[in-house]
Design a protein around this motif. Structure first.
Motif, mmCIF file in Angstrom:
data_model
loop_
_atom_site.group_PDB
_atom_site.id
_atom_site.type_symbol
_atom_site.label_atom_id
_atom_site.label_comp_id
_atom_site.label_asym_id
_atom_site.label_seq_id
_atom_site.Cartn_x
_atom_site.Cartn_y
_atom_site.Cartn_z
ATOM 1 N N MET A 1 0.853 -1.191 0.000
ATOM 2 C CA MET A 1 0.000 0.000 0.000
ATOM 3 C C MET A 1 0.881 1.230 0.000
ATOM 4 S SD MET A 1 -1.322 0.630 3.903
ATOM 5 C CE MET A 1 -0.182 1.011 5.240
ATOM 6 N N MET A 29 -8.853 -3.794 10.099
ATOM 7 C CA MET A 29 -8.203 -3.100 8.986
ATOM 8 C C MET A 29 -9.240 -2.288 8.224
ATOM 9 S SD MET A 29 -6.138 -4.510 5.620
ATOM 10 C CE MET A 29 -4.863 -5.362 6.552
ATOM 11 N N GLU A 31 -10.015 0.280 4.940
ATOM 12 C CA GLU A 31 -9.636 0.951 3.699
ATOM 13 C C GLU A 31 -9.962 2.426 3.895
ATOM 14 O OE1 GLU A 31 -10.598 0.801 -1.094
ATOM 15 O OE2 GLU A 31 -12.107 0.123 0.346
ATOM 16 N N VAL A 66 -12.281 -3.754 5.880
ATOM 17 C CA VAL A 66 -11.949 -4.775 4.880
ATOM 18 C C VAL A 66 -11.518 -6.095 5.520
ATOM 19 C CG1 VAL A 66 -11.408 -3.184 3.020
ATOM 20 C CG2 VAL A 66 -9.622 -3.797 4.637
ATOM 21 N N GLU A 140 -3.260 4.223 2.527
ATOM 22 C CA GLU A 140 -4.410 3.610 1.870
ATOM 23 C C GLU A 140 -5.185 2.692 2.809
ATOM 24 O OE1 GLU A 140 -3.344 3.398 -2.810
ATOM 25 O OE2 GLU A 140 -2.256 1.966 -1.537
ATOM 26 N N TYR A 141 -4.485 2.141 3.815
ATOM 27 C CA TYR A 141 -5.130 1.266 4.780
ATOM 28 C C TYR A 141 -4.603 1.574 6.179
ATOM 29 C CZ TYR A 141 -6.609 -1.356 0.692
ATOM 30 O OH TYR A 141 -7.166 -1.698 -0.506
ATOM 31 N N SER A 142 -5.413 1.281 7.180
ATOM 32 C CA SER A 142 -5.047 1.534 8.566
ATOM 33 C C SER A 142 -5.566 0.399 9.434
ATOM 34 C CB SER A 142 -5.657 2.863 9.026
ATOM 35 O OG SER A 142 -5.541 3.026 10.424
ATOM 36 N N HIS A 363 -7.178 7.230 -2.032
ATOM 37 C CA HIS A 363 -7.530 6.391 -3.196
ATOM 38 C C HIS A 363 -8.057 7.249 -4.332
ATOM 39 C CE1 HIS A 363 -7.046 2.483 -1.213
ATOM 40 N NE2 HIS A 363 -7.509 3.084 -0.134
#
Length: 363
Positions: A1, A29, A31, A66, A140-142, A363
């Protein structure tokens, strides 16, 4: 990512490819759809809040679930969620006694940039760890603890524009609650950034009387009037304490301090009426020692309340209801939207006082 990584304090953020691990027990997680740029993030970039580097900041996060880790029960894959900057464990003494905003487990790792187990979930391909500050939403992700999350049930709501609820909104809500504002109270708000302007909207919602905004930027003070302030004081153009006391016949009942500087904190303590309350929500650098006139505080019977956010699982649904009923409008705080690769431009605007809340859209 892709993620915006800070390698050295006072240097630009670099956007680079990193790897994110699977969420562990009670972790989720997300998005990331949008993350608000807050002064607390800038304090990390400057080293005033010294989280070890390399680090990914960003804590006003809105997105979509996600993946979920073991034992997650509050959200499921596909849920649209808001994440607060407070991630309560739900098990420590403070959490089980109704003070989850002061979670002891979370406090122990907050400035280390790790998850509760002392490890990180973001790494380089060679295995080097990357810290995350209060969620690491400039990516993009956390991955966050499930107790930080609130589901957004209304599919018609633009989730991106609710990102600021995760800090600006929840901090303001906590301040109003701690102050115990009653209808008709005169209240001054020192600092008119995202948090201060959120406080002003909520003061109007609870029926405060005179609402006085104090700040240095004319356009932000005019925004404060638009959002519910009855008056404003430009602290660069007048003696703010003297002016405040003259306007309120001795000082307001309550002052909510959202600036977090020595000047604004002293202004609040000296400007409140005898027997009044000062609620401190602005965060100075962690090393700051601010002198106060204790004799004045004692003789004037001033109540000082330090307030750190609010309770995510209890209060965020109430905050969402304020949005639904149009008593709090987070969209009014958003002054720009930026791609992840434009993050340094958003930082610059905030440092220069040219933004209230910028959204980083990865994104």
């Amino acid at each position: 990512m892709l993620a915006g990584v800070l390698h050295n304090y006072k240097e630009p953020i670099t956007v680079e490819e990193v790897e994110i691990e699977e969420p562990k027990e009670n972790e989720v997680m997300i998005e990331v759809k949008a993350t608000g740029m807050c002064h607390s993030d800038v304090n990390v970039f400057l080293g005033s809040t010294p989280v070890p580097t390399p680090v990914i900041a960003g804590h006003e996060i809105a997105g979509r679930v996600v993946k979920v880790g073991h034992n997650v029960s509050r959200v499921k894959e596909g849920d649209r969620v808001i994440s607060t900057f407070i991630q309560p464990c739900g098990k420590c003494k403070n959490c089980i006694s109704g003070m989850e905003n002061l979670c002891e487990t979370f406090a122990s790792v907050r400035l280390k940039g790790t998850m509760f187990d002392g490890t990180t979930r973001v790494k380089y391909k060679d295995g080097r760890s990357i810290r995350t500050f209060l969620g690491g939403g400039f990516a993009e992700y956390s991955i966050v603890h499930e107790n930080a999350l609130t589901r957004m049930e209304d599919s018609n709501v633009n989730i991106e524009e609710l990102a600021v609820l995760g800090c600006s909104g929840i901090t303001a809500y906590g301040a109003i609650s701690s102050a115990n504002v009653r209808p008709g109270d005169s209240v001054a708000v020192v600092g008119v950034g995202g948090v201060g302007l959120s406080v002003i909207q909520m003061l109007r919602a609870v029926g405060a009387g005179r609402i006085i905004a104090l700040g240095t930027k004319k356009w932000k003070l005019e925004k404060a009037l638009e959002l519910g302030a009855t008056d404003f004081i430009n602290t660069k153009e007048s003696e703010p304490v003297k002016t405040l006391k003259e306007m309120t016949n001795g000082g307001p009942d309550i002052i909510i301090e959202a600036g977090g500087t020595q000047e604004t904190i002293q202004m609040a303590l000296e400007g409140v009426r005898i027997g009044g309350k000062v609620v401190l929500i602005g965060l100075p650098p962690t090393s700051a020692l601010i002198p106060v006139r204790v004799s004045m505080i004692v003789r004037n019977g001033i109540t000082i309340i330090g307030n750190y956010g609010s309770k995510p699982r209890v209060d965020m649904p109430k905050l969402v209801e304020l949005v639904r009923t149009k008593r709090y409008d987070p969209q009014k705080l958003i002054t720009g939207k930026f791609k992840l690769e434009e993050i340094n431009e958003a930082v610059k605007l905030l440092e220069e006082g040219l933004a209230i809340r910028s959204l980083i859209i990865p994104h």
